[in-house]
Motif scaffolding. Structure first.
Motif, PDB file in Angstrom:
ATOM      1  N   MET A 199       0.838  -1.201   0.000  1.00  0.00           N
ATOM      2  CA  MET A 199       0.000   0.000   0.000  1.00  0.00           C
ATOM      3  C   MET A 199       0.877   1.257   0.000  1.00  0.00           C
ATOM      4  O   MET A 199       0.604   2.212  -0.726  1.00  0.00           O
ATOM      5  N   ALA A 200       1.925   1.233   0.810  1.00  0.00           N
ATOM      6  CA  ALA A 200       2.803   2.405   0.899  1.00  0.00           C
ATOM      7  C   ALA A 200       3.465   2.687  -0.451  1.00  0.00           C
ATOM      8  O   ALA A 200       3.533   3.839  -0.885  1.00  0.00           O
ATOM      9  N   ILE A 201       3.912   1.644  -1.117  1.00  0.00           N
ATOM     10  CA  ILE A 201       4.615   1.849  -2.385  1.00  0.00           C
ATOM     11  C   ILE A 201       3.644   2.228  -3.496  1.00  0.00           C
ATOM     12  O   ILE A 201       3.872   3.185  -4.239  1.00  0.00           O
ATOM     13  N   VAL A 202       2.554   1.499  -3.587  1.00  0.00           N
ATOM     14  CA  VAL A 202       1.576   1.839  -4.619  1.00  0.00           C
ATOM     15  C   VAL A 202       0.995   3.231  -4.338  1.00  0.00           C
ATOM     16  O   VAL A 202       0.778   4.023  -5.259  1.00  0.00           O
ATOM     17  N   GLY A 203       0.793   3.524  -3.065  1.00  0.00           N
ATOM     18  CA  GLY A 203       0.334   4.868  -2.694  1.00  0.00           C
ATOM     19  C   GLY A 203       1.326   5.924  -3.145  1.00  0.00           C
ATOM     20  O   GLY A 203       0.944   6.981  -3.644  1.00  0.00           O
ATOM     21  N   GLY A 204       2.615   5.643  -2.964  1.00  0.00           N
ATOM     22  CA  GLY A 204       3.639   6.591  -3.402  1.00  0.00           C
ATOM     23  C   GLY A 204       3.654   6.725  -4.921  1.00  0.00           C
ATOM     24  O   GLY A 204       3.723   7.819  -5.464  1.00  0.00           O
ATOM     25  N   LEU A 205       3.542   5.584  -5.619  1.00  0.00           N
ATOM     26  CA  LEU A 205       3.604   5.613  -7.086  1.00  0.00           C
ATOM     27  C   LEU A 205       2.396   6.318  -7.694  1.00  0.00           C
ATOM     28  O   LEU A 205       2.499   6.938  -8.749  1.00  0.00           O
ATOM     29  N   SER A 206       1.248   6.196  -7.036  1.00  0.00           N
ATOM     30  CA  SER A 206       0.065   6.821  -7.615  1.00  0.00           C
ATOM     31  C   SER A 206      -0.211   8.184  -6.979  1.00  0.00           C
ATOM     32  O   SER A 206      -1.253   8.776  -7.208  1.00  0.00           O
ATOM     33  N   HIS A 207       0.729   8.633  -6.175  1.00  0.00           N
ATOM     34  CA  HIS A 207       0.587   9.950  -5.564  1.00  0.00           C
ATOM     35  C   HIS A 207       0.544  11.025  -6.655  1.00  0.00           C
ATOM     36  O   HIS A 207       1.165  10.882  -7.703  1.00  0.00           O
ATOM     37  N   SER A 208      -0.161  12.092  -6.372  1.00  0.00           N
ATOM     38  CA  SER A 208      -0.330  13.116  -7.405  1.00  0.00           C
ATOM     39  C   SER A 208       0.999  13.693  -7.877  1.00  0.00           C
ATOM     40  O   SER A 208       1.123  14.110  -9.028  1.00  0.00           O
TER      41      SER A 208
ATOM     42  N   LEU B 246       0.568  -1.968 -12.414  1.00  0.00           N
ATOM     43  CA  LEU B 246       0.313  -0.926 -11.427  1.00  0.00           C
ATOM     44  C   LEU B 246      -1.185  -0.675 -11.280  1.00  0.00           C
ATOM     45  O   LEU B 246      -1.705  -0.474 -10.182  1.00  0.00           O
ATOM     46  N   MET B 247      -1.867  -0.732 -12.402  1.00  0.00           N
ATOM     47  CA  MET B 247      -3.311  -0.516 -12.353  1.00  0.00           C
ATOM     48  C   MET B 247      -3.988  -1.630 -11.568  1.00  0.00           C
ATOM     49  O   MET B 247      -4.901  -1.393 -10.793  1.00  0.00           O
ATOM     50  N   GLU B 248      -3.497  -2.829 -11.764  1.00  0.00           N
ATOM     51  CA  GLU B 248      -4.069  -3.953 -11.013  1.00  0.00           C
ATOM     52  C   GLU B 248      -3.873  -3.771  -9.517  1.00  0.00           C
ATOM     53  O   GLU B 248      -4.775  -4.047  -8.723  1.00  0.00           O
ATOM     54  N   PHE B 249      -2.695  -3.297  -9.157  1.00  0.00           N
ATOM     55  CA  PHE B 249      -2.435  -3.084  -7.731  1.00  0.00           C
ATOM     56  C   PHE B 249      -3.312  -1.956  -7.173  1.00  0.00           C
ATOM     57  O   PHE B 249      -3.820  -2.051  -6.063  1.00  0.00           O
ATOM     58  N   THR B 250      -3.454  -0.882  -7.945  1.00  0.00           N
ATOM     59  CA  THR B 250      -4.291   0.222  -7.490  1.00  0.00           C
ATOM     60  C   THR B 250      -5.720  -0.275  -7.279  1.00  0.00           C
ATOM     61  O   THR B 250      -6.391   0.096  -6.317  1.00  0.00           O
ATOM     62  N   GLU B 251      -6.124  -1.123  -8.184  1.00  0.00           N
ATOM     63  CA  GLU B 251      -7.457  -1.731  -8.096  1.00  0.00           C
ATOM     64  C   GLU B 251      -7.574  -2.569  -6.818  1.00  0.00           C
ATOM     65  O   GLU B 251      -8.541  -2.450  -6.073  1.00  0.00           O
ATOM     66  N   LEU B 252      -6.553  -3.379  -6.594  1.00  0.00           N
ATOM     67  CA  LEU B 252      -6.553  -4.266  -5.427  1.00  0.00           C
ATOM     68  C   LEU B 252      -6.664  -3.470  -4.130  1.00  0.00           C
ATOM     69  O   LEU B 252      -7.345  -3.864  -3.194  1.00  0.00           O
TER      70      LEU B 252
ATOM     71  N   PHE C  59     -13.051  -1.093   0.534  1.00  0.00           N
ATOM     72  CA  PHE C  59     -11.842  -1.906   0.348  1.00  0.00           C
ATOM     73  C   PHE C  59     -12.188  -3.360   0.074  1.00  0.00           C
ATOM     74  O   PHE C  59     -11.461  -4.257   0.499  1.00  0.00           O
ATOM     75  N   SER C  60     -13.275  -3.603  -0.640  1.00  0.00           N
ATOM     76  CA  SER C  60     -13.722  -4.990  -0.770  1.00  0.00           C
ATOM     77  C   SER C  60     -12.703  -5.861  -1.494  1.00  0.00           C
ATOM     78  O   SER C  60     -12.509  -7.016  -1.119  1.00  0.00           O
ATOM     79  N   ASN C  61     -12.032  -5.317  -2.501  1.00  0.00           N
ATOM     80  CA  ASN C  61     -11.038  -6.133  -3.210  1.00  0.00           C
ATOM     81  C   ASN C  61      -9.938  -6.592  -2.271  1.00  0.00           C
ATOM     82  O   ASN C  61      -9.575  -7.758  -2.229  1.00  0.00           O
TER      83      ASN C  61
ATOM     84  N   THR D 248     -12.841   7.374 -12.799  1.00  0.00           N
ATOM     85  CA  THR D 248     -12.086   6.207 -13.238  1.00  0.00           C
ATOM     86  C   THR D 248     -10.984   6.602 -14.214  1.00  0.00           C
ATOM     87  O   THR D 248      -9.904   6.036 -14.199  1.00  0.00           O
ATOM     88  N   GLY D 249     -11.252   7.579 -15.021  1.00  0.00           N
ATOM     89  CA  GLY D 249     -10.263   8.008 -16.004  1.00  0.00           C
ATOM     90  C   GLY D 249      -8.983   8.474 -15.347  1.00  0.00           C
ATOM     91  O   GLY D 249      -7.897   8.127 -15.777  1.00  0.00           O
ATOM     92  N   CYS D 250      -9.129   9.204 -14.285  1.00  0.00           N
ATOM     93  CA  CYS D 250      -7.945   9.800 -13.683  1.00  0.00           C
ATOM     94  C   CYS D 250      -7.117   8.768 -12.931  1.00  0.00           C
ATOM     95  O   CYS D 250      -5.929   8.933 -12.761  1.00  0.00           O
ATOM     96  N   CYS D 251      -7.757   7.689 -12.496  1.00  0.00           N
ATOM     97  CA  CYS D 251      -6.999   6.683 -11.760  1.00  0.00           C
ATOM     98  C   CYS D 251      -6.234   5.774 -12.704  1.00  0.00           C
ATOM     99  O   CYS D 251      -5.210   5.241 -12.363  1.00  0.00           O
ATOM    100  N   SER D 252      -6.813   5.602 -13.896  1.00  0.00           N
ATOM    101  CA  SER D 252      -6.253   4.572 -14.748  1.00  0.00           C
ATOM    102  C   SER D 252      -4.893   4.955 -15.302  1.00  0.00           C
ATOM    103  O   SER D 252      -4.136   4.101 -15.718  1.00  0.00           O
TER     104      SER D 252
END
Lengths: 720, 179
Positions: free
Chosen positions: A278-287, A307-313, A320-322, B173-177
């Motif tokens: 979570m920390a790493i994916v959070g950092g990578l997807s940080h604005s 990365l998208m799969e992880f963000t999804e997860l 947080f159902s996934n 969804t667009g912005c996350c992808s």
């Protein structure tokens, strides 16, 4: 047997099973709960209502201290003479009376305590008061002659939970700056994931039940250093990811770092370490990173997909159902996303009242909380982590994870790397741009080599500086080049046809004509292997020069530092040509009264370091000579024999003389050898002392960094 | 039926959970499990249009900096909560708004400013005028609520739906992808 009464106002039970299976008690007074707990233990049979007993022992610290609980057991024990009625008339309730109901009840109390000790040993090891209280119960048993029961209270097998108490050691030290890339460049993703998991696990398993409880109740990290440390690690990791990406100058380099972190994430997922993931994916997807459109366009589509799969997860969608599904499906070692479970805990605590009707303790709340807390505390029993910790790496990693940046600073850095609406504007290289490896292996080059080098370099220059890719260097672009080539002539000199643009040909011609010292000398560094005594960073990759000694290579002339594997890639003019004198006198270290202490130490150290190897070399040579000597002396008699038979008597005497001389020489050399050996020994001793010095220096450095960490935490605290 | 994603932000201890729990569960609950999938979903009718709200309560995760960014990315409307009994919590919220704007990258974002714990009038540190002034500066509605007395709890969520209706954020969804 009856224990007290069961008046309706002491306990409320569910008519039908409630939300927590196996537990029918809705609410009760703590006293009644304790009685129920003792009632669950029957000699020779399995514990009845074990679900209840487990929840009770796990959760008792939510409403009373362990010490109070032991005391309650003691009270129950002492009062059982009166409260428990014995069927045997005239029974004196002694340990010898086997059918005595009082004794029977006392045994149940002791078994309850035994169960507690066996299943929740950390309650005892972590608290001296509890241990003391149990011992006083033991004393009571002893006094009654109940030594058999006393064995049940044996605490000697309780494992040590020292690690839960101790925090990392901190000392004070002096100040100096650090960089964020410490170990990143040197570690494979898998290794990195393992070490991060080790760190995470260490921080996570220290968090005690009471820490969770206080956090749920106060929603504050004040006075909760363990939880705070764990959260600081999480945030530090996210920031580190961002900084590692942003410290690279070109979009491609940044994308490469992102790919590496995505690979780290893959391994974290395999290790079932969801918090670090979570920390790493959070950092990578940080604005701060998500906005870098150029960088992201350099990412391979495969990495983007992962990365998208992880963000999804890890998405917060649908509560947080996934994540929850995947987490529950995982068995064995796993680290939960602390934040999600803390959130559940707070939500439950907020929603459910502590007290039910009539002021009874809301036991159903305890049962619900216990399902979260059991999950969180379960891992702490795991003694094995599925990773091999390399303590050096872990420590260094820990240091690099503690950053001095604020969110705003990181965002600013991000904007500097790729300015807003940056579609046309160029990325400004803030560090010397790295060219092709044209300087690698520069020896006095022939004209062909020079031409090739010039060609490669000019290609590289155009690749990096010709932002609009029109095949020409404009005035503006030239400015950036000149910044890295201080010896270059003015724009007009290079622009031979005066059309306001520099073409590739013009630039090549210039460099070949100027050929020259600018090429042959200014770009050639006099690198030599060096031992650094303070954290030093590579000019090329900005990574730490790693290791204890001989960490990197330093240019004798301009003083830049680089890794062994980077030194050939460095493209930067050797700028101190004009001041060679100064650097020379510096490296000699003589007659420099204003030289800093550390510089002096460095030099003396270097000299000392040099001397033993020199000595060794000498002695090796000496030994070689001796070997040859002894060989020849052994051969001598053999030759003598053949000569006696011949007519060369004269020669024989001559040879004999030579033999004597050789033996004399040999003796001399032996003497010299032993002398050199003793000098070697002394030198080795010096090395040892110097090594211990290094140890001290290292310790101080680490101490200082830890202190900085402390200060930062404190600062964060006050900010919070 | 329209679905809205609402994020409740604010410092620790301002009563985010209490507000959320009050809204999604009403006053009394027989069964309560915050770990189930649709626990934070609730249907409400706003201006005679039925809507589904999925609420993301950030309580407990305030300290996890990078999680906040993910939350904001996922959200369409934002409830920014402070406690009227703590000036500090009032000061904290301005940085949260900055972060929302940064992540969303647009100026107009549906949000609502909420001063919670209005039942604790005697401990008040932030007067209503200050809250109202800040809301005006931000150009968003402002409410004082009490999770304890349920004052304005439903109104607050109705208001944020209206805000989202008047300035819908582009599909998230667009912005996350991208990343």
């Amino acid at each position: 047997m009856r224990v007290g009464g069961t008046p309706a106002n002491f306990i409320m039970e569910d008519e039908k099973p409630g939300s927590t299976p196996g537990i029918t008690i809705r609410a009760a007074t703590p006293e009644r709960l304790i009685e129920l707990c003792v009632g669950a233990f029957e000699e020779g049979v399995a514990v009845q209502q074990e679900d209840f007993v487990k929840v009770f022992f796990l959760m008792h610290q939510w409403f009373m201290t362990s010490e109070e609980l032991v005391q309650a057991f003691i009270d129950l024990y002492q009062s059982s003479d009166e409260t428990v009625s014995c069927d045997h008339p005239g029974c004196r309730h002694l340990p010898s009376c086997h059918d005595c109901q009082v004794q029977h009840y006392k045994r149940k109390i002791c078994q309850a305590v035994r169960y507690w000790i066996t299943n929740y040993p950390m309650h005892f090891d972590l608290n001296g008061h509890v241990t003391a209280a149990v011992q006083s119960l033991g004393g009571l048993l002893q006094a009654e002659g109940n030594s058999q029961l006393k064995e049940l209270l044996d605490l000697s097998t309780v494992p040590s939970y020292e690690w839960m108490r101790s925090m990392s050691v901190r000392n004070t030290g002096s100040k100096h700056s650090r960089k964020v890339s410490l170990v990143f460049n040197h570690l494979e993703p898998e290794e990195l994931a393992s070490q991060l998991t080790y760190l995470e696990y260490k921080a996570f398993r220290r968090i005690h039940f009471v820490d969770f409880k206080n956090y749920a109740m106060t929603a504050s990290l004040k006075d909760q250093p363990k939880l705070e440390r764990s959260i600081a690690l999480f945030n530090g990791l996210s920031q580190w990811v961002q900084c590692m990406v942003l410290c690279k100058t070109t979009p491609q380099q940044r994308a490469d770092v992102i790919v590496k972190f995505i690979n780290v994430s893959k391994h974290l997922r395999v290790l079932q370490n969801f918090n670090t993931l979570m920390a790493i994916v959070g950092g990578l997807s940080h604005s701060a990173l998500a906005r870098l459109s150029k960088t992201i366009s350099c990412l391979p589509s495969e990495s983007q997909k992962i990365l998208m799969e992880f963000t999804e997860l890890l998405s917060s969608n649908n509560n947080f159902s996934n994540y929850r599904k995947v987490y529950h499906a995982c068995t064995g070692f796993k680290i939960p996303i602390l934040g999600v479970h803390l959130k559940d805990l707070i939500s439950l605590h907020t929603a459910l009242p502590d007290r039910a009707e009539g002021g009874l303790l809301n036991f159903r709340k305890m049962a619900q909380l216990s399902s979260i807390l059991r999950e969180l505390t379960r891992l702490q029993g795991h003694d094995s982590v599925p990773v091999d910790a390399n303590m050096d790496l872990v420590n260094t990693l820990r240091l690099s994870l503690d950053l001095h940046y604020t969110e705003d600073e990181i965002y600013e850095l991000s904007q500097a790397r790729e300015p807003r609406e940056s579609l046309s504007s160029p990325t400004t290289p803030t560090k010397p741009v790295v060219f092709a490896d044209w300087v690698a292996g520069v020896s006095p080059p022939d004209s062909n080599t020079i031409n090739k080098h010039v060609h490669d370099m000019v290609e590289a220059v155009f690749k990096n500086y010709d932002h609009d890719r029109d095949g020409f260097i404009s005035h503006g672009e030239f400015e950036a080049i000149a910044g890295n080539f201080p010896f270059i002539d003015s724009f007009c000199v290079l622009d031979a046809d005066q059309d306001g643009m520099i073409s590739k040909v013009e630039m090549k011609t210039y460099f070949i004509r100027a050929n020259c010292h600018a090429l042959r000398n200014s770009f050639k560094h006099a690198f030599h292997e060096t031992t650094y005594f303070r954290p030093t960073f590579c000019i090329h990759c900005t990574g730490l020069l790693w290791g204890l000694i001989k960490q990197g290579w330093k240019c004798k002339d301009c003083g830049i530092n680089a890794h062994k594997h980077c030194k050939d890639l460095v493209v930067m003019e050797c700028r101190s040509k004009g001041s060679t004198k100064r650097t020379e006198s510096l490296s000699n270290g003589a007659g420099m009264p204003e030289m800093t202490l550390s510089a002096k130490r460095k030099i003396s150290q270097r000299q000392k370091r040099a001397s033993p190897s020199h000595l060794q070399e000498q002695s090796a040579q000496t030994e070689d000579v001796i070997h040859r000597m002894s060989c020849s002396s052994r051969c001598q008699p053999h030759r003598e024999v053949t000569l006696v038979d011949g007519e060369f008597y004269e020669e024989q005497s001559l040879l004999y003389e030579r033999l004597l001389k050789a033996e004399e020489d040999r003796e001399k050399l032996m003497e010299e050898n032993s002398m050199l050996r003793s000098r070697l020994e002394i030198a080795n001793e010096q090395i040892m002392t110097l090594k211990s010095h290094i140890g001290v220096i290292r310790q101080n450095t680490i101490a200082f960094i830890l202190e900085q960490m402390d200060a930062l935490h404190m600062q964060r605290d006050t900010e919070v | 039926m329209k679905e809205y994603k609402v994020v409740v932000l604010g410092s620790g201890g301002v009563g985010k959970s209490a507000l959320t729990v009050k809204f999604v569960s009403g006053t009394f609950m027989e069964k309560y499990d915050p770990t189930i999938e649709d626990f934070y979903r609730k249907e409400i009718e706003v201006d005679s249009a039925p809507s589904v709200l999925e609420i993301l309560d950030t309580a407990g995760t305030e300290q996890f900096a990078s999680m906040r960014d993910l939350y904001i990315k996922n959200g369409q409307g934002f409830v920014i909560v402070y406690s009227i009994t703590s000036r500090q919590t009032f000061q904290d919220i301005s940085s949260m708004r900055d972060q929302i704007q940064r992540v969303k990258g647009v100026d107009r974002i549906p949000m609502i400013l909420v001063g919670n714990k209005a039942d604790l009038e005697h401990q008040r540190e932030v007067p209503p005028v200050e809250g109202a002034a800040l809301a005006q500066e931000w150009g968003c509605p402002y409410l004082e609520t009490s999770a304890k007395s349920t004052q304005n709890v439903n109104e607050l969520f109705i208001e944020i739906v209206r805000e989202m209706n008047s300035s819908p954020v582009k599909e998230v969804t667009g912005c996350c992808s991208i990343l």
